[in-house]
Design a protein around this motif. Structure first.
Motif, short mmCIF file in Angstrom:
data_model
loop_
_atom_site.label_atom_id
_atom_site.label_comp_id
_atom_site.label_asym_id
_atom_site.label_seq_id
_atom_site.Cartn_x
_atom_site.Cartn_y
_atom_site.Cartn_z
N MET A 1 13.46 -4.56 -15.47
CA MET A 1 12.93 -4.60 -14.09
C MET A 1 11.68 -5.47 -14.06
N GLU A 2 11.53 -6.19 -12.97
CA GLU A 2 10.30 -6.96 -12.75
C GLU A 2 9.38 -6.13 -11.85
N TYR A 3 8.08 -6.20 -12.10
CA TYR A 3 7.12 -5.49 -11.25
C TYR A 3 6.20 -6.50 -10.58
N ARG A 4 5.93 -6.25 -9.31
CA ARG A 4 5.08 -7.15 -8.53
C ARG A 4 3.90 -6.38 -7.95
N SER A 5 2.80 -7.09 -7.72
CA SER A 5 1.67 -6.45 -7.05
C SER A 5 2.00 -6.22 -5.59
N LEU A 6 1.56 -5.10 -5.07
CA LEU A 6 1.72 -4.85 -3.63
C LEU A 6 0.58 -5.60 -2.92
N GLY A 7 0.84 -6.84 -2.55
CA GLY A 7 -0.21 -7.68 -1.96
C GLY A 7 -1.40 -7.77 -2.91
N SER A 8 -2.60 -7.61 -2.35
CA SER A 8 -3.79 -7.74 -3.19
C SER A 8 -4.23 -6.39 -3.76
N GLY A 10 -3.98 -3.07 -6.40
CA GLY A 10 -3.73 -2.99 -7.84
C GLY A 10 -2.41 -2.32 -8.17
N LEU A 11 -1.63 -1.97 -7.13
CA LEU A 11 -0.39 -1.21 -7.38
C LEU A 11 0.74 -2.14 -7.79
N LYS A 12 1.39 -1.81 -8.89
CA LYS A 12 2.56 -2.58 -9.35
C LYS A 12 3.82 -1.83 -8.94
N ILE A 13 4.61 -2.46 -8.08
CA ILE A 13 5.87 -1.81 -7.70
C ILE A 13 7.03 -2.68 -8.16
N SER A 14 8.17 -2.01 -8.33
CA SER A 14 9.34 -2.72 -8.83
C SER A 14 9.84 -3.71 -7.78
N ALA A 15 10.32 -4.87 -8.26
CA ALA A 15 10.79 -5.91 -7.34
C ALA A 15 11.94 -5.39 -6.48
N PHE A 16 12.76 -4.52 -7.03
CA PHE A 16 13.75 -3.79 -6.23
C PHE A 16 13.29 -2.34 -6.10
N SER A 17 13.35 -1.83 -4.90
CA SER A 17 13.05 -0.43 -4.66
C SER A 17 14.28 0.18 -3.98
N PHE A 18 14.18 1.46 -3.60
CA PHE A 18 15.38 2.13 -3.10
C PHE A 18 15.03 2.97 -1.87
N GLY A 19 15.83 2.82 -0.81
CA GLY A 19 15.53 3.53 0.43
C GLY A 19 16.65 4.45 0.89
N ASN A 46 10.59 1.98 -9.20
CA ASN A 46 9.48 2.96 -9.14
C ASN A 46 8.96 3.17 -7.72
N PHE A 47 9.72 2.65 -6.73
CA PHE A 47 9.30 2.90 -5.34
C PHE A 47 10.50 3.36 -4.52
N PHE A 48 10.35 4.50 -3.89
CA PHE A 48 11.40 5.12 -3.09
C PHE A 48 10.90 5.24 -1.65
N ASP A 49 11.68 4.68 -0.73
CA ASP A 49 11.24 4.56 0.66
C ASP A 49 11.91 5.60 1.55
N ASN A 50 11.11 6.19 2.43
CA ASN A 50 11.65 7.20 3.33
C ASN A 50 10.86 7.18 4.64
N ALA A 51 11.24 8.05 5.57
CA ALA A 51 10.55 8.12 6.86
C ALA A 51 10.84 9.47 7.50
N GLU A 52 9.88 9.91 8.33
CA GLU A 52 10.07 11.22 8.99
C GLU A 52 11.37 11.23 9.80
N PRO A 281 7.81 -15.51 -2.67
CA PRO A 281 6.67 -14.91 -3.38
C PRO A 281 5.88 -13.93 -2.51
N ASN A 282 6.08 -13.98 -1.20
CA ASN A 282 5.37 -13.03 -0.33
C ASN A 282 6.09 -11.70 -0.19
N VAL A 283 7.23 -11.57 -0.85
CA VAL A 283 7.95 -10.30 -0.86
C VAL A 283 7.46 -9.49 -2.07
N SER A 284 6.87 -8.33 -1.80
CA SER A 284 6.39 -7.49 -2.92
C SER A 284 7.55 -6.71 -3.50
N THR A 285 8.42 -6.19 -2.64
CA THR A 285 9.58 -5.44 -3.11
C THR A 285 10.70 -5.55 -2.09
#
Ligand code: NDP
Length: 322
Positions: A1-8, A10-19, A46-52, A281-285
């Motif tokens: 897996m590749e990890y990218r910074s969430l913008g500026s 310090g959080l490193k999130i996986s280039a692919f996440s799951f929603g 390492n990032f799982f997306d959800n919503a109320e 390159p502007n896509v964090s995940t």
């Protein structure tokens, strides 16, 4: 897996996440949800997306249940929730929107459903014209300072409103938004590529992009009709089917025109479409959706397809999309 910074940040999130949208609690029950989360986590997501609002809170309940069952270490993954639409059908005025009351209530409810002490990412699912921006920002600031939210952001906000949020944050010493969650795929590019262009460098905004396959259209599975077991055949999503398949079939024609490019690279169209998102390159995940583990496994192969998208291939794609 590749990890990218969430913008500026310090959080490193996986280039692919799951929603969890559409799938969790609607197309997918507990056992399949468990398999999907286990597969995603094992493969480095390492990032799982959800919503109320996803399935009126059930998607968060299911995700929280499965993550607890899998005993995922809390410091090994990030989870989000989004506030605006409400978590009940026919919400009362205080049960939706971006008022201080609902932003705080929705956060506390999401923490309970997801069974976590804090949300890594908490997003305003849409702008709320009825609430002063400063009120929403003060609520987010409170949650960040309380440690209940680590990073807050927006989803599908106009660029001007995001810029205004950064101005208010600087003036009032409030925590500024760190990321935006826009739709981005080969068929939907304007906002990420043009409207938001000034935001990335100026404010260090990250992006957690959604519907990278345009709800599956970019797999080519809808070229010859709507398969029975697909999202666009679900009665609750007739509006989405109509929105995606209308326009005189223009979107389908574009999908068909992209197919030879994928064929020349000897990869499925879905893989080309996902690798194309990762090239930005502007896509964090890139948030993946999947109703089956086999889809998730196939989609993760797109990481290896990125180097195939050389300048000539990108030019060919651009000429189809223009
Ligand atoms: P996609 O555009 O990637 O669509 C995912 C769907 O496409 C799957 O559920 C599946 O549907 C189909 N699919 C995926 N891979 C394959 C494959 N390899 N072969 C065949 N079919 C495939 O993403 P989503 O629209 O699901 O969006 C991803 C996430 O983004 C959501 O879960 C949510 O977390 C977030 N989101 C955020 C929004 C916002 O407003 N902030 C709005 C929408 C989504 P099926 O099996 O049913 O055909």
């Amino acid at each position: 897996m590749e990890y990218r910074s969430l913008g500026s940040t310090g959080l490193k999130i996986s280039a692919f996440s799951f929603g969890a949208w559409v799938t969790f609690g609607r197309q997918v029950g507990r056992s399949a949800a468990r398999d999907l989360i286990a597969c995603a986590y094992d493969r480095g997501i390492n990032f799982f997306d959800n919503a109320e609002t996803y399935n009126a809170g059930d998607a968060e309940r299911l995700m929280g249940d499965v993550m607890a069952d899998l005993r995922l270490p809390r410091d090994g993954y990030c989870v989000s929730s989004k506030v605006y639409f409400g978590a009940v059908k026919d919400p009362r005025p205080t049960q939706r929107g971006l008022s201080r009351k609902h932003v705080l209530d929705a956060c506390h409810q999401a923490l309970g459903r997801l069974r976590v002490d804090y949300l890594d990412l908490y997003l305003c699912h849409r702008p709320d014209p009825d609430v002063p921006l400063e009120e929403t920002m003060l609520a987010m600031d409170t949650l960040v300072r309380q440690g209940k939210v680590l990073y807050w952001g927006t989803s599908e906000w106009p660029a001007e409103r995001i810029e205004e949020a950064h101005r208010i944050a600087a003036e009032r010493h409030l925590v500024a938004p760190s990321m935006e969650q826009p739709q981005y795929n080969m068929l939907h590019r304007e906002r990420v590529e043009r409207e938001y262009a000034p935001l990335y460098d100026r404010y260090g905004m990250g992006t957690t992009i959604w519907s990278p396959l345009a709800s599956g259209l970019l797999t080519g599975k809808y070229n010859d009709g709507v398969p029975d077991d697909s999202r666009l055949n679900h009665p609750d999503f007739a509006w989405l089917r109509d929105a995606l398949l209308d326009n005189d079939g223009a979107r389908l024609k574009t999908v068909q025109a992209l197919a030879p490019i994928a064929a020349d690279l000897d990869i499925p169209l879905s893989r080309l479409a996902l690798a194309w998102c990762l090239k930005n390159p502007n896509v964090s995940t890139v948030i993946l959706g999947a109703s089956k583990v086999s889809q998730l496994e196939e989609n993760l192969k797109a990481l290896d397809a990125v180097p195939l998208l050389d300048d000539e291939t990108m030019r060919r794609i651009a000429s189809v999309l223009s």
